[in-house]
Design a protein around this motif. Structure first.
Motif, PDB file in Angstrom:
ATOM      1  N   GLU A   1      -5.661   9.857  -3.107  1.00 29.32           N
ATOM      2  CA  GLU A   1      -5.512   8.519  -3.680  1.00 29.32           C
ATOM      3  C   GLU A   1      -4.647   7.622  -2.802  1.00 29.32           C
ATOM      4  OE1 GLU A   1      -4.266   6.814  -8.048  1.00 29.32           O
ATOM      5  OE2 GLU A   1      -2.870   8.211  -7.093  1.00 29.32           O
ATOM      6  N   ILE A   2      -5.047   6.353  -2.736  1.00 24.09           N
ATOM      7  CA  ILE A   2      -4.222   5.290  -2.170  1.00 24.09           C
ATOM      8  C   ILE A   2      -3.926   4.294  -3.282  1.00 24.09           C
ATOM      9  CG2 ILE A   2      -4.169   3.337  -0.566  1.00 24.09           C
ATOM     10  CD1 ILE A   2      -5.840   4.964   1.360  1.00 24.09           C
ATOM     11  N   ASN A   3      -2.659   3.972  -3.470  1.00 23.31           N
ATOM     12  CA  ASN A   3      -2.261   2.966  -4.448  1.00 23.31           C
ATOM     13  C   ASN A   3      -2.128   1.613  -3.772  1.00 23.31           C
ATOM     14  OD1 ASN A   3       0.013   5.340  -5.893  1.00 23.31           O
ATOM     15  ND2 ASN A   3      -2.009   4.813  -6.649  1.00 23.31           N
ATOM     16  N   ILE A   4      -2.685   0.593  -4.409  1.00 20.74           N
ATOM     17  CA  ILE A   4      -2.560  -0.778  -3.936  1.00 20.74           C
ATOM     18  C   ILE A   4      -1.863  -1.575  -5.027  1.00 20.74           C
ATOM     19  CG2 ILE A   4      -3.760  -2.829  -3.097  1.00 20.74           C
ATOM     20  CD1 ILE A   4      -5.725   0.378  -3.240  1.00 20.74           C
TER      21      ILE A   4
ATOM     22  N   VAL B   1       0.863  -1.181   0.000  1.00 14.91           N
ATOM     23  CA  VAL B   1       0.000   0.000   0.000  1.00 14.91           C
ATOM     24  C   VAL B   1       0.895   1.225   0.000  1.00 14.91           C
ATOM     25  CG1 VAL B   1      -1.591   1.390   1.373  1.00 14.91           C
ATOM     26  CG2 VAL B   1      -2.056  -1.029   1.016  1.00 14.91           C
ATOM     27  N   HIS B   2       0.666   2.089  -0.977  1.00 14.43           N
ATOM     28  CA  HIS B   2       1.500   3.268  -1.197  1.00 14.43           C
ATOM     29  C   HIS B   2       0.724   4.517  -0.799  1.00 14.43           C
ATOM     30  CE1 HIS B   2       3.374   6.126  -4.428  1.00 14.43           C
ATOM     31  NE2 HIS B   2       3.912   6.335  -3.234  1.00 14.43           N
ATOM     32  N   LEU B   3       1.251   5.239   0.195  1.00 11.76           N
ATOM     33  CA  LEU B   3       0.686   6.503   0.656  1.00 11.76           C
ATOM     34  C   LEU B   3       1.696   7.610   0.394  1.00 11.76           C
ATOM     35  CD1 LEU B   3      -0.517   5.322   4.196  1.00 11.76           C
ATOM     36  CD2 LEU B   3      -1.775   5.154   2.039  1.00 11.76           C
ATOM     37  N   SER B   4       1.210   8.801   0.108  1.00  7.42           N
ATOM     38  CA  SER B   4       2.143   9.907  -0.125  1.00  7.42           C
ATOM     39  C   SER B   4       1.488  11.242   0.208  1.00  7.42           C
ATOM     40  CB  SER B   4       2.604   9.905  -1.595  1.00  7.42           C
ATOM     41  OG  SER B   4       3.732  10.738  -1.768  1.00  7.42           O
ATOM     42  N   ASP B   5       2.319  12.199   0.570  1.00  2.00           N
ATOM     43  CA  ASP B   5       1.933  13.613   0.665  1.00  2.00           C
ATOM     44  C   ASP B   5       0.702  13.840   1.555  1.00  2.00           C
ATOM     45  OD1 ASP B   5       3.706  15.083  -1.554  1.00  2.00           O
ATOM     46  OD2 ASP B   5       3.102  13.135  -2.333  1.00  2.00           O
ATOM     47  N   LEU B   6       0.763  13.335   2.789  1.00  2.00           N
ATOM     48  CA  LEU B   6      -0.325  13.642   3.712  1.00  2.00           C
ATOM     49  C   LEU B   6      -0.284  15.094   4.184  1.00  2.00           C
ATOM     50  CD1 LEU B   6       0.114  10.274   4.450  1.00  2.00           C
ATOM     51  CD2 LEU B   6      -1.878  10.966   5.769  1.00  2.00           C
ATOM     52  N   HIS B   7       0.898  15.693   4.200  1.00  2.00           N
ATOM     53  CA  HIS B   7       1.045  17.105   4.571  1.00  2.00           C
ATOM     54  C   HIS B   7       0.361  17.422   5.906  1.00  2.00           C
ATOM     55  CE1 HIS B   7       3.177  18.701   1.072  1.00  2.00           C
ATOM     56  NE2 HIS B   7       2.486  17.823   0.364  1.00  2.00           N
ATOM     57  N   SER B   8       0.700  16.616   6.911  1.00  2.00           N
ATOM     58  CA  SER B   8       0.234  16.838   8.279  1.00  2.00           C
ATOM     59  C   SER B   8      -1.271  16.656   8.457  1.00  2.00           C
ATOM     60  CB  SER B   8       0.635  18.244   8.771  1.00  2.00           C
ATOM     61  OG  SER B   8       2.022  18.340   8.958  1.00  2.00           O
ATOM     62  N   LYS B   9      -1.895  15.913   7.560  1.00  2.00           N
ATOM     63  CA  LYS B   9      -3.330  15.633   7.689  1.00  2.00           C
ATOM     64  C   LYS B   9      -3.515  14.256   8.311  1.00  2.00           C
ATOM     65  CE  LYS B   9      -7.652  15.448   5.037  1.00  2.00           C
ATOM     66  NZ  LYS B   9      -8.295  15.713   3.726  1.00  2.00           N
TER      67      LYS B   9
ATOM     68  N   LEU C   1      -6.369   5.905   7.045  1.00  2.00           N
ATOM     69  CA  LEU C   1      -5.847   4.896   7.972  1.00  2.00           C
ATOM     70  C   LEU C   1      -6.757   3.666   7.989  1.00  2.00           C
ATOM     71  CD1 LEU C   1      -3.913   3.982  10.216  1.00  2.00           C
ATOM     72  CD2 LEU C   1      -5.344   5.252  11.841  1.00  2.00           C
ATOM     73  N   LYS C   2      -8.065   3.888   8.051  1.00  2.00           N
ATOM     74  CA  LYS C   2      -9.022   2.775   8.081  1.00  2.00           C
ATOM     75  C   LYS C   2      -8.965   1.970   6.783  1.00  2.00           C
ATOM     76  CE  LYS C   2     -12.622   0.466   9.703  1.00  2.00           C
ATOM     77  NZ  LYS C   2     -13.032  -0.335   8.544  1.00  2.00           N
ATOM     78  N   ILE C   3      -8.886   2.662   5.648  1.00  2.00           N
ATOM     79  CA  ILE C   3      -8.795   1.955   4.364  1.00  2.00           C
ATOM     80  C   ILE C   3      -7.515   1.129   4.306  1.00  2.00           C
ATOM     81  CG2 ILE C   3      -8.464   2.286   1.879  1.00  2.00           C
ATOM     82  CD1 ILE C   3     -10.356   4.690   2.073  1.00  2.00           C
ATOM     83  N   THR C   4      -6.401   1.725   4.746  1.00  2.00           N
ATOM     84  CA  THR C   4      -5.125   1.008   4.732  1.00  2.00           C
ATOM     85  C   THR C   4      -5.195  -0.245   5.593  1.00  2.00           C
ATOM     86  OG1 THR C   4      -3.896   3.073   4.357  1.00  2.00           O
ATOM     87  CG2 THR C   4      -2.655   1.214   5.248  1.00  2.00           C
ATOM     88  N   GLN C   5      -5.791  -0.140   6.760  1.00  2.00           N
ATOM     89  CA  GLN C   5      -5.930  -1.307   7.633  1.00  2.00           C
ATOM     90  C   GLN C   5      -6.784  -2.387   6.975  1.00  2.00           C
ATOM     91  OE1 GLN C   5      -7.544   0.843  10.966  1.00  2.00           O
ATOM     92  NE2 GLN C   5      -5.560   1.050  11.986  1.00  2.00           N
ATOM     93  N   ASP C   6      -7.868  -1.969   6.333  1.00  2.00           N
ATOM     94  CA  ASP C   6      -8.778  -2.925   5.700  1.00  2.00           C
ATOM     95  C   ASP C   6      -8.132  -3.632   4.498  1.00  2.00           C
ATOM     96  OD1 ASP C   6     -10.696  -2.265   7.532  1.00  2.00           O
ATOM     97  OD2 ASP C   6     -11.828  -0.942   6.196  1.00  2.00           O
TER      98      ASP C   6
END
Length: 279
Positions: free
Chosen positions: A271-274, A47-55, A61-66
Motif C-alpha cells: 500500500e501507498i498512502n496519499i 505520500v507515505h511509504l513504509s516497510d520496504l524491507h530492502s525491496k 517508485l514510479k507511482i510515487t513520482q506520478d
C-alpha cells in the motif's frame, strides 16, 4: 495416463498458487485521505511509504513520482536487519529524493544492524532527512515534522512485552516540542500501537494534527470476515494494523510495501498512502 494427468494437475495448481502469491505481494493499492485543517497554510500532498524491507520496488517508485507529492514520509524498515540490497536501496533513496523532500525515521530492522550509525549517514548522503527524535520545519509548507526513533522492538523487547515487563520509552520531551511548533504538526512513529495502546504514554493525548505509522504490515494475512491476523507488538487480531484512527490527532497506518519474516501477504496488498492536506 492417470499419472500424467495427476502430475499435470499438480503443476497447474502450483503455477496458479505462484501467480496468486506474486499478485498478492506486488499489486500496490493506493489509499487516499483528505484532511482539512486550520493549521495548514496551504494545500499540499504527503505520500507515505513504509516497510520496504530492502525491496527496491520500482513500481512503487514510479507511482510515487506520478503522484507528484510535496513531501514523502518513510516510517521505518526501509532496509531489513540483514542489510539486504543495501546499495540498491541507497540508489532507490536517491531516486525518491529527486521527486520531493524525503523525511525518514528508523524501524526495528535498521536498529538491529551493527553499523546503524554508518547506515544513517549513508541515507543522509543519499538525500534523506533522517529524523532521530528530532523536529524539523518545512518553511515552504509551514509544516513541522517530528520523527521518533523509538528503538523498542529488538528480540528482547518482544520477549519483555510478552511477559508484561516491557517499559516504553518516554517520548514526551520530543512530542512537547512538536506541540509548541507552528503550522501543520506531523508525527512519524514506526509503531502504531503507541498511538493509544501504551496507557499513560499514549501519543494520542498530545496536541498535534497527524501521526503516520507502519510496522504492522496490515496484519500480514487479512482474512475475509476476520480482518488482520497478527502484528509484532500487538499480537493476534491487531487493532492498529491499517487504516485511520482518531480525529485530531489522527493516525494513518500503512500496510507497508515489503515483507520481513513472513515471505508473502494474503488478501493484503502492498500500500501507498496519499494524504492531501488543505486549509
Amino acid at each position: 495416463m492417470e499419472y500424467i494427468f495427476i502430475t499435470a494437475f499438480a503443476v497447474l495448481i502450483i503455477a496458479l498458487l505462484v501467480v496468486f502469491l506474486y499478485f498478492q505481494n506486488n499489486k500496490i493499492d493506493r489509499t487516499y485521505y483528505e484532511i482539512k485543517n486550520e493549521n495548514a497554510a496551504k494545500s499540499f500532498r504527503i505520500v507515505h511509504l513504509s516497510d520496504l524491507h530492502s525491496k527496491p520496488f520500482k513500481k512503487a517508485l514510479k507511482i510515487t513520482q506520478d503522484l507528484k507529492p510535496d513531501v514523502i514520509c518513510i516510517t521505518g524498515d526501509f532496509i531489513n536487519d540483514r542489510g539486504k540490497n543495501r546499495k540498491k536501496m541507497l540508489e532507490y533513496a536517491s531516486s525518491l529524493c529527486k521527486t520531493a523532500p524525503v523525511y525518514y525515521i528508523t524501524g526495528n530492522h535498521e536498529r538491529r544492524l551493527d553499523d546503524f550509525e554508518e547506515l544513517m549517514q549513508e541515507l543522509k548522503n543519499a538525500g534523506f532527512n533522517v529524523l532521530l527524535n528530532e523536529c524539523v520545519h518545512n518553511d515552504d509548507l509551514n509544516l513541522t515534522i517530528l520523527g521518533l526513533d523509538e528503538n523498542q522492538a529488538d528480540f528482547e523487547d518482544y520477549k519483555a512485552r510478552k511477559n508484561g515487563t516491557f517499559v516504553y520509552r518516554d517520548m514526551s520531551k520530543f512530542i512537547n516540542e512538536l506541540e509548541n511548533s507552528s503550522g501543520f504538526r506531523l508525527l512519524l512513529s514506526h509503531f502504531p500501537e503507541n498511538f493509544s495502546a501504551v496507557y499513560e504514554m499514549n501519543y494520542s493525548k498530545y496536541d498535534f494534527d497527524l501521526q503516520l505509522s507502519g510496522h504492522a504490515h496490515g496484519g500480514q494475512f487479512c482474512l475475509p470476515f476476520i480482518g488482520p491476523m497478527f502484528s509484532p507488538g500487538q499480537g493476534l487480531f491487531p487493532k492498529f494494523a491499517k487504516g485511520s484512527f482518531g480525529d485530531r490527532p489522527k493516525m494513518i497506518v500503512s500496510r507497508g510495501l515489503g515483507n520481513a519474516e513472513f515471505p508473502f501477504r494474503l488478501f493484503n496488498h502492498p500500500e501507498i498512502n496519499i494524504i492531501d492536506i488543505s486549509k
